[in-house]
Scaffold this motif. Structure first.
Motif, PDB file in Angstrom:
ATOM      1  N   ARG A  66     -51.564 -29.610  38.553  1.00 13.84           N
ATOM      2  CA  ARG A  66     -50.620 -29.817  37.164  1.00 13.84           C
ATOM      3  C   ARG A  66     -49.967 -30.981  37.545  1.00 13.84           C
ATOM      4  O   ARG A  66     -49.025 -31.619  36.639  1.00 13.84           O
ATOM      5  N   HIS A  67     -49.973 -31.996  38.706  1.00 14.80           N
ATOM      6  CA  HIS A  67     -50.048 -33.450  38.552  1.00 14.80           C
ATOM      7  C   HIS A  67     -50.288 -34.112  37.260  1.00 14.80           C
ATOM      8  O   HIS A  67     -49.121 -34.569  36.320  1.00 14.80           O
ATOM      9  N   THR A  94     -42.555 -35.175  39.607  1.00 14.66           N
ATOM     10  CA  THR A  94     -43.386 -35.730  38.391  1.00 14.66           C
ATOM     11  C   THR A  94     -43.212 -33.947  37.667  1.00 14.66           C
ATOM     12  O   THR A  94     -42.699 -33.897  35.953  1.00 14.66           O
ATOM     13  N   GLN A  95     -43.547 -33.434  38.558  1.00 20.54           N
ATOM     14  CA  GLN A  95     -43.760 -32.037  38.203  1.00 20.54           C
ATOM     15  C   GLN A  95     -42.542 -31.029  38.067  1.00 20.54           C
ATOM     16  O   GLN A  95     -42.354 -30.711  36.744  1.00 20.54           O
ATOM     17  N   ALA A  96     -41.807 -31.299  38.691  1.00 15.33           N
ATOM     18  CA  ALA A  96     -40.387 -30.636  38.484  1.00 15.33           C
ATOM     19  C   ALA A  96     -39.585 -31.841  37.000  1.00 15.33           C
ATOM     20  O   ALA A  96     -39.433 -30.602  36.146  1.00 15.33           O
ATOM     21  N   VAL A  97     -39.750 -32.682  36.911  1.00 11.80           N
ATOM     22  CA  VAL A  97     -38.765 -33.309  36.116  1.00 11.80           C
ATOM     23  C   VAL A  97     -39.426 -32.563  34.321  1.00 11.80           C
ATOM     24  O   VAL A  97     -39.379 -32.559  33.875  1.00 11.80           O
ATOM     25  N   ALA A  98     -41.101 -33.181  34.772  1.00 13.04           N
ATOM     26  CA  ALA A  98     -41.684 -32.440  32.907  1.00 13.04           C
ATOM     27  C   ALA A  98     -41.827 -31.348  32.960  1.00 13.04           C
ATOM     28  O   ALA A  98     -41.256 -30.943  31.695  1.00 13.04           O
ATOM     29  N   ARG A  99     -41.546 -30.387  33.968  1.00 12.76           N
ATOM     30  CA  ARG A  99     -41.492 -28.763  33.389  1.00 12.76           C
ATOM     31  C   ARG A  99     -39.186 -28.849  33.310  1.00 12.76           C
ATOM     32  O   ARG A  99     -39.701 -27.751  31.692  1.00 12.76           O
ATOM     33  N   MET A 100     -39.430 -29.321  33.684  1.00 14.36           N
ATOM     34  CA  MET A 100     -38.012 -28.644  33.353  1.00 14.36           C
ATOM     35  C   MET A 100     -37.611 -29.929  31.855  1.00 14.36           C
ATOM     36  O   MET A 100     -36.206 -28.611  31.318  1.00 14.36           O
ATOM     37  N   ASP A 101     -37.547 -30.733  31.474  1.00 10.06           N
ATOM     38  CA  ASP A 101     -37.734 -31.820  30.354  1.00 10.06           C
ATOM     39  C   ASP A 101     -38.321 -30.513  29.812  1.00 10.06           C
ATOM     40  O   ASP A 101     -37.287 -30.251  28.276  1.00 10.06           O
TER      41      ASP A 101
END
Length: 401
Positions: A55-56, A104-111
């Protein structure tokens, strides 16, 4: 069909179902009854770490595909708007192991989710860096060129300098770990609220939204406002994540009723399919067999996996009265936030953040909900508070759909 033939046929059905279908499924399905019988915890942990690394890598590839300036402008253009539908704040602090890539994962998914979203017209996303040495939070610094980052220490905005809790926010010492966590939460919540949105979504940096999250939220908001009897417009918040380990079947009245309902549904299906025109005695027999059949399937899979069937459509998600535990993902109405901040400013030394928020709700006799199944998944197998403490790894074996 004679009684013996019915029993023989049903015995074959049971044996085939539970040996050829349910048993192999349960071996690979977290929270099922057989999962830890055939999967050692250490091997599950290694699998969870591998999935996290994958995921990362995908998240890094996502950011590499973006044009940094235009990505950030998507939000900067909305920051000074007179009205926002939704503000999303991702609370983050530097972790001891910076290679996990949770933020990084959280920001990518929400963005990605927000930029495709059609349900909330105006929205703003920011990382809320609450590290006492913010420049040392390298993961957040790398993401700052793609989305806005706000700081509790060293670089507060003018709006927050005018906050009645500013002296509390700027204080760095004499806090225990959980007290600092609550004050961090206050700061980020007030920062989001200062932008005057209708709703605030508070995320911890080790949670990821599932693809239908905003669609389901939009539907539930309309349902609460229009179709609930009487309409419910003044709920305080919706809890978007609750630990799966506590979502299984249990000796609780509501959970027992769910098992009974599953049995009744299965029994009705059996009668309709096999004995709709049969004698009453035959119908009764099929009713009992059907109930046992479906109840056993549900118990072997356990409730966490049965809940996954509700993901077929937004209409199938349910709202329950919110329990006390856990704040990885919370969806607030703006009207409740000022009073909640005031309460937390006094209660931050008494309770953990989640218990303090729940205490506020109960003391004010307010309504708050928990949605099922979860709209967010938790990826923080290793926490930022208890170093080297590993949570149950089966929670982190999931698909992102």
């Amino acid at each position: 069909m004679g009684l013996m033939k019915i029993l023989l046929w049903q015995t074959i059905l049971f044996v085939c179902t539970f040996t050829l279908i349910i048993y192999p499924i349960c071996i690979k399905l977290p929270y099922s009854k057989f999962y830890y019988v055939f999967n050692k915890e250490d091997s599950v942990s290694l699998k969870a770490e591998r999935l996290n690394a994958e995921r990362h890598d995908k998240s890094l590839s996502y950011f590499a595909s973006l044009q940094a300036e235009s990505s950030k402008l998507f939000y900067v253009g909305m920051e000074n708007s007179n009205h926002l539908d939704l503000v999303v704040a991702i609370i983050s602090v530097k972790r001891k192991d910076g290679t996990l890539g949770y933020l990084t994962q959280a920001v990518a998914r929400m963005d990605k989710l927000l930029k495709k979203d059609v349900y909330f017209k105006t929205k703003f996303l920011f990382v809320c860096n609450v590290d006492q040495n913010p420049n040392n939070h390298e993961e957040a610094k790398k993401l700052e060129k793609y989305i806005p980052v706000k700081y509790r220490f060293g670089n507060a905005t003018g709006k927050m300098n005018a906050s009645p809790y500013n002296s509390l926010y700027q204080k760095q010492n004499n806090f225990n770990t959980y007290q600092k966590e609550t004050i961090d939460y206050m700061f980020c919540l007030e920062m989001a609220h200062s932008m005057n949105p209708d709703y605030v979504l508070m995320m911890e940096d080790d949670t990821l939204p599932l693809p239908m999250s905003l669609e389901v939220l939009s539907f539930k908001l309309k349902w609460l406002a229009l179709f609930r009897n009487p309409p419910m417009k003044t709920f305080a918040y919706i809890k978007l994540y609750y630990p799966p380990k506590w979502q299984g079947f249990a000796n609780e009245f509501k959970r027992i009723l769910e098992v009974v309902a599953i049995g009744a549904l299965g029994a009705s299906c059996f009668v309709f399919l096999f004995a709709s025109r049969g004698k009453r005695s035959v119908q009764n027999l099929y009713f009992v067999i059907g109930a046992v059949y479906f109840i056993l399937i549900a118990l072997f899979l356990d409730r966490q996996n049965v809940l996954e069937l509700r993901r077929m459509t937004a209409q199938f998600y349910s709202l329950n009265i919110s329990p006390g535990c856990c704040t990885p993902a919370m969806f607030y109405q703006k009207w409740v936030i000022p009073d909640l901040l005031k309460y937390l400013s006094f209660a931050n030394s008494k309770y953990h953040t989640d218990i303090a928020i729940h205490s506020f709700i109960t003391s004010q006799n307010l309504t708050a909900y928990q949605i099922e199944p979860n709209l967010f998944v938790h990826i923080g197998m290793y926490t930022s508070i208890h170093v080297n403490t590993r949570k149950d790894p089966q929670e982190f074996i999931f698909n992102m759909y």
